[in-house]
Write a protein that holds these residues in place. Structure first.
Motif, PDB file in Angstrom:
ATOM      1  N   ILE A  46       0.838  -1.217   0.000  1.00 25.48           N
ATOM      2  CA  ILE A  46       0.000   0.000   0.000  1.00 25.48           C
ATOM      3  C   ILE A  46       0.862   1.251   0.000  1.00 25.48           C
ATOM      4  CG2 ILE A  46      -1.628   1.351   1.365  1.00 25.48           C
ATOM      5  CD1 ILE A  46      -2.851  -1.317   2.289  1.00 25.48           C
ATOM      6  N   LEU A  47       1.913   1.256   0.832  1.00 28.10           N
ATOM      7  CA  LEU A  47       2.811   2.418   0.905  1.00 28.10           C
ATOM      8  C   LEU A  47       3.508   2.667  -0.431  1.00 28.10           C
ATOM      9  CD1 LEU A  47       4.427   1.908   4.433  1.00 28.10           C
ATOM     10  CD2 LEU A  47       2.710   3.620   3.766  1.00 28.10           C
ATOM     11  N   ILE A  48       3.953   1.585  -1.073  1.00 29.78           N
ATOM     12  CA  ILE A  48       4.612   1.729  -2.385  1.00 29.78           C
ATOM     13  C   ILE A  48       3.623   2.268  -3.413  1.00 29.78           C
ATOM     14  CG2 ILE A  48       5.629   0.446  -4.298  1.00 29.78           C
ATOM     15  CD1 ILE A  48       6.892  -1.418  -2.239  1.00 29.78           C
ATOM     16  N   ALA A  49       2.394   1.747  -3.368  1.00 26.83           N
ATOM     17  CA  ALA A  49       1.365   2.217  -4.308  1.00 26.83           C
ATOM     18  C   ALA A  49       1.081   3.699  -4.107  1.00 26.83           C
ATOM     19  CB  ALA A  49       0.091   1.390  -4.133  1.00 26.83           C
ATOM     20  N   LEU A  50       0.999   4.114  -2.835  1.00 29.19           N
ATOM     21  CA  LEU A  50       0.774   5.531  -2.536  1.00 29.19           C
ATOM     22  C   LEU A  50       1.933   6.391  -3.024  1.00 29.19           C
ATOM     23  CD1 LEU A  50      -0.729   5.332   1.074  1.00 29.19           C
ATOM     24  CD2 LEU A  50      -1.921   6.015  -1.017  1.00 29.19           C
ATOM     25  N   GLN A  51       3.149   5.883  -2.820  1.00 24.97           N
ATOM     26  CA  GLN A  51       4.335   6.610  -3.256  1.00 24.97           C
ATOM     27  C   GLN A  51       4.348   6.769  -4.771  1.00 24.97           C
ATOM     28  OE1 GLN A  51       6.353   7.923  -1.082  1.00 24.97           O
ATOM     29  NE2 GLN A  51       7.809   8.829  -2.523  1.00 24.97           N
ATOM     30  N   ILE A  52       4.016   5.693  -5.478  1.00 20.96           N
ATOM     31  CA  ILE A  52       3.970   5.748  -6.948  1.00 20.96           C
ATOM     32  C   ILE A  52       2.887   6.716  -7.406  1.00 20.96           C
ATOM     33  CG2 ILE A  52       3.413   4.418  -9.018  1.00 20.96           C
ATOM     34  CD1 ILE A  52       4.714   1.989  -7.666  1.00 20.96           C
ATOM     35  N   ASN A  53       1.753   6.674  -6.721  1.00 23.42           N
ATOM     36  CA  ASN A  53       0.648   7.572  -7.074  1.00 23.42           C
ATOM     37  C   ASN A  53       1.050   9.037  -6.871  1.00 23.42           C
ATOM     38  OD1 ASN A  53      -2.285   8.022  -7.719  1.00 23.42           O
ATOM     39  ND2 ASN A  53      -2.250   8.893  -5.663  1.00 23.42           N
ATOM     40  N   ASN A  54       1.721   9.309  -5.729  1.00 20.22           N
ATOM     41  CA  ASN A  54       2.191  10.683  -5.462  1.00 20.22           C
ATOM     42  C   ASN A  54       3.211  11.124  -6.503  1.00 20.22           C
ATOM     43  OD1 ASN A  54       0.609  10.957  -3.185  1.00 20.22           O
ATOM     44  ND2 ASN A  54       2.208  10.233  -1.790  1.00 20.22           N
ATOM     45  N   TRP A  55       4.091  10.177  -6.871  1.00 18.52           N
ATOM     46  CA  TRP A  55       5.104  10.506  -7.892  1.00 18.52           C
ATOM     47  C   TRP A  55       4.439  10.823  -9.221  1.00 18.52           C
ATOM     48  CZ3 TRP A  55       6.695   8.461 -12.595  1.00 18.52           C
ATOM     49  CH2 TRP A  55       7.930   8.908 -13.084  1.00 18.52           C
ATOM     50  N   ASN A  56       3.431  10.026  -9.585  1.00 18.99           N
ATOM     51  CA  ASN A  56       2.706  10.274 -10.836  1.00 18.99           C
ATOM     52  C   ASN A  56       1.995  11.630 -10.811  1.00 18.99           C
ATOM     53  OD1 ASN A  56       3.427   7.879 -12.086  1.00 18.99           O
ATOM     54  ND2 ASN A  56       1.687   6.739 -11.264  1.00 18.99           N
ATOM     55  N   GLU A  57       1.392  11.941  -9.659  1.00 17.79           N
ATOM     56  CA  GLU A  57       0.704  13.233  -9.536  1.00 17.79           C
ATOM     57  C   GLU A  57       1.683  14.399  -9.653  1.00 17.79           C
ATOM     58  OE1 GLU A  57      -2.550  14.048  -9.321  1.00 17.79           O
ATOM     59  OE2 GLU A  57      -2.882  11.948  -9.796  1.00 17.79           O
ATOM     60  N   ASN A  58       2.849  14.234  -9.005  1.00 20.38           N
ATOM     61  CA  ASN A  58       3.871  15.289  -9.097  1.00 20.38           C
ATOM     62  C   ASN A  58       4.377  15.445 -10.526  1.00 20.38           C
ATOM     63  OD1 ASN A  58       3.770  15.928  -6.372  1.00 20.38           O
ATOM     64  ND2 ASN A  58       5.347  14.427  -5.822  1.00 20.38           N
ATOM     65  N   GLN A  59       4.529  14.312 -11.215  1.00 23.04           N
ATOM     66  CA  GLN A  59       4.964  14.365 -12.612  1.00 23.04           C
ATOM     67  C   GLN A  59       3.951  15.102 -13.474  1.00 23.04           C
ATOM     68  OE1 GLN A  59       8.377  13.684 -12.401  1.00 23.04           O
ATOM     69  NE2 GLN A  59       7.998  12.878 -14.446  1.00 23.04           N
ATOM     70  N   LYS A  60       2.666  14.839 -13.225  1.00 22.09           N
ATOM     71  CA  LYS A  60       1.614  15.533 -13.971  1.00 22.09           C
ATOM     72  C   LYS A  60       1.661  17.035 -13.716  1.00 22.09           C
ATOM     73  CE  LYS A  60      -1.675  11.667 -14.080  1.00 22.09           C
ATOM     74  NZ  LYS A  60      -2.992  11.165 -13.607  1.00 22.09           N
ATOM     75  N   LYS A  61       1.851  17.404 -12.436  1.00 25.45           N
ATOM     76  CA  LYS A  61       1.924  18.820 -12.087  1.00 25.45           C
ATOM     77  C   LYS A  61       3.138  19.493 -12.734  1.00 25.45           C
ATOM     78  CE  LYS A  61      -0.539  18.620  -7.678  1.00 25.45           C
ATOM     79  NZ  LYS A  61      -0.442  18.844  -6.210  1.00 25.45           N
ATOM     80  N   GLU A  62       4.278  18.789 -12.726  1.00 25.93           N
ATOM     81  CA  GLU A  62       5.478  19.349 -13.326  1.00 25.93           C
ATOM     82  C   GLU A  62       5.321  19.493 -14.834  1.00 25.93           C
ATOM     83  OE1 GLU A  62       8.983  17.228 -12.258  1.00 25.93           O
ATOM     84  OE2 GLU A  62       8.959  17.927 -10.168  1.00 25.93           O
ATOM     85  N   THR A  63       4.700  18.490 -15.470  1.00 20.34           N
ATOM     86  CA  THR A  63       4.454  18.561 -16.912  1.00 20.34           C
ATOM     87  C   THR A  63       3.532  19.730 -17.240  1.00 20.34           C
ATOM     88  OG1 THR A  63       4.716  16.166 -17.138  1.00 20.34           O
ATOM     89  CG2 THR A  63       3.558  17.308 -18.917  1.00 20.34           C
ATOM     90  N   LYS A  64       2.490  19.897 -16.408  1.00 17.40           N
ATOM     91  CA  LYS A  64       1.560  21.025 -16.598  1.00 17.40           C
ATOM     92  C   LYS A  64       2.277  22.344 -16.362  1.00 17.40           C
ATOM     93  CE  LYS A  64      -2.648  22.775 -17.083  1.00 17.40           C
ATOM     94  NZ  LYS A  64      -2.407  24.201 -16.898  1.00 17.40           N
ATOM     95  N   ALA A  65       3.142  22.390 -15.363  1.00 14.62           N
ATOM     96  CA  ALA A  65       3.887  23.622 -15.069  1.00 14.62           C
ATOM     97  C   ALA A  65       4.792  23.995 -16.245  1.00 14.62           C
ATOM     98  CB  ALA A  65       4.710  23.449 -13.797  1.00 14.62           C
ATOM     99  N   ILE A  66       5.443  22.994 -16.840  1.00 14.61           N
ATOM    100  CA  ILE A  66       6.312  23.253 -17.992  1.00 14.61           C
ATOM    101  C   ILE A  66       5.503  23.825 -19.150  1.00 14.61           C
ATOM    102  CG2 ILE A  66       7.716  22.150 -19.781  1.00 14.61           C
ATOM    103  CD1 ILE A  66       8.688  20.196 -17.615  1.00 14.61           C
ATOM    104  N   THR A  67       4.344  23.216 -19.416  1.00 15.76           N
ATOM    105  CA  THR A  67       3.471  23.706 -20.492  1.00 15.76           C
ATOM    106  C   THR A  67       3.024  25.136 -20.224  1.00 15.76           C
ATOM    107  OG1 THR A  67       2.656  21.465 -20.920  1.00 15.76           O
ATOM    108  CG2 THR A  67       1.325  23.286 -21.752  1.00 15.76           C
ATOM    109  N   ASP A  68       2.624  25.405 -18.979  1.00 16.29           N
ATOM    110  CA  ASP A  68       2.173  26.752 -18.614  1.00 16.29           C
ATOM    111  C   ASP A  68       3.294  27.773 -18.761  1.00 16.29           C
ATOM    112  OD1 ASP A  68      -0.352  25.826 -18.028  1.00 16.29           O
ATOM    113  OD2 ASP A  68       0.059  25.545 -15.896  1.00 16.29           O
ATOM    114  N   LEU A  69       4.497  27.395 -18.333  1.00 17.01           N
ATOM    115  CA  LEU A  69       5.632  28.322 -18.422  1.00 17.01           C
ATOM    116  C   LEU A  69       6.013  28.610 -19.873  1.00 17.01           C
ATOM    117  CD1 LEU A  69       7.880  27.008 -15.509  1.00 17.01           C
ATOM    118  CD2 LEU A  69       6.654  29.184 -15.608  1.00 17.01           C
ATOM    119  N   LEU A  70       5.941  27.600 -20.724  1.00 14.47           N
ATOM    120  CA  LEU A  70       6.243  27.806 -22.138  1.00 14.47           C
ATOM    121  C   LEU A  70       5.185  28.704 -22.795  1.00 14.47           C
ATOM    122  CD1 LEU A  70       7.447  24.237 -23.213  1.00 14.47           C
ATOM    123  CD2 LEU A  70       8.851  26.273 -22.812  1.00 14.47           C
TER     124      LEU A  70
END
Length: 282
Positions: A46-70
């Motif tokens: 469960i902890l690993i799944a949560l960690q992966i989920n958080n990592w995926n969410e952060n990746q989505k936010k970073e990808t969105k941030a890059i798009t917004d900044l461009l």
């Protein structure tokens, strides 16, 4: 509810039998260790799944941030192009005001108490006036100088679509760099204070006042003086003309100074955005 109670009463003897059998066979400790191991595996999973989920969410936010900044970078480049065009116009207008003052025998010296934009040389890409600014009487430049006196100041087309969308959707929070966020806020706040609204209205009011003054007192319709043999002649040594033109020069200069500051802020932001995008991509 009654069915559940009956089920629970039925299961209790069943579990008691299993516990009794384990205890009897001496396997209870072994079973307990196995059960604890299973529980730990489930918890870790469960902890690993949560960690992966958080990592995926952060990746989505970073990808969105890059798009917004461009997208923001593209908007800033449009702002810079518009500011440069507006600066070219108003520097030419300012040069024209001092040209009229000079050839009217009036004070054409800049106020020494403040910073003045550099109008000593014409830009090579000036589409309003080609070549160097004339020092002697030049009829084409005279006509141009008068025609620009009463023109508006709101020629800077600022692209606020991206920043407005970021604020309205909450996407601005995806930008984690606090210094960058602060500088972005400062830039758009500066635009609002200096290149929009009341600041522009004040500049334009004095431009309109100057053209009304020349029309009512000297019968000069500044927008087109081609019908006048010598539009500068009637203004020679007229102190009231000097007052109006010098004050208009002050307003135009303020606008140019603020436009140059806005341009520099935009250029600085472009550099910060490039660094942040590079960091997020690494």
């Amino acid at each position: 509810m009654a069915g559940r109670c009956e089920y629970q009463l039925t299961m209790i003897p069943f579990f008691r039998k299993i516990r009794y059998k384990l205890a009897k066979d001496g396997q209870f400790l072994k079973y307990s260790r196995y059960a604890i191991g299973e529980i730990l595996l489930v918890v870790v999973g469960i902890l690993i799944a949560l960690q992966i989920n958080n990592w995926n969410e952060n990746q989505k936010k970073e990808t969105k941030a890059i798009t917004d900044l461009l997208n923001l970078k593209e908007a800033l480049n449009e702002d810079i192009a518009s500011i440069e065009s507006n600066l070219m116009f108003n520097k030419t207008r300012l040069r024209g005001i001092f040209y009229i003052l000079k050839h009217s025998g009036l004070n054409d010296q800049a106020f020494t108490q403040m910073k003045w934009v550099d109008i000593s040389k014409n830009q090579n890409d000036n589409h309003i006036w080609k070549g160097s600014f004339p020092d002697t009487i030049n009829r084409k430049f005279t006509d141009l100088a008068f025609s620009m006196l009463g023109r508006g100041f709101g020629g800077v087309a600022l692209n606020k679509t991206v920043i407005n969308e970021l604020n309205s959707t909450g996407s601005f929070s995806n930008i984690q760099n606090t210094n960058l966020k602060k500088r972005i806020g400062n830039y758009y706040s500066f635009l609002t204070q200096r290149l929009e609204g009341f600041a522009i209205e004040e500049h334009e009011e004095w431009a309109n006042e100057t053209t009304r003054f020349l029309r009512d007192n000297y019968s000069i319709f500044t927008l087109d003086v081609s019908d006048l043999k010598d539009p500068i002649g009637p203004l020679k040594n007229k102190k009231d003309v000097e007052h109006h033109l010098r004050y208009l020069a002050l307003e135009v200069n303020y606008h140019c100074i603020w436009s140059e500051e806005a341009k520099q802020k935009a250029l600085d932001l472009l550099g910060l955005i490039d660094k942040e995008v590079e960091r997020l991509n690494s």
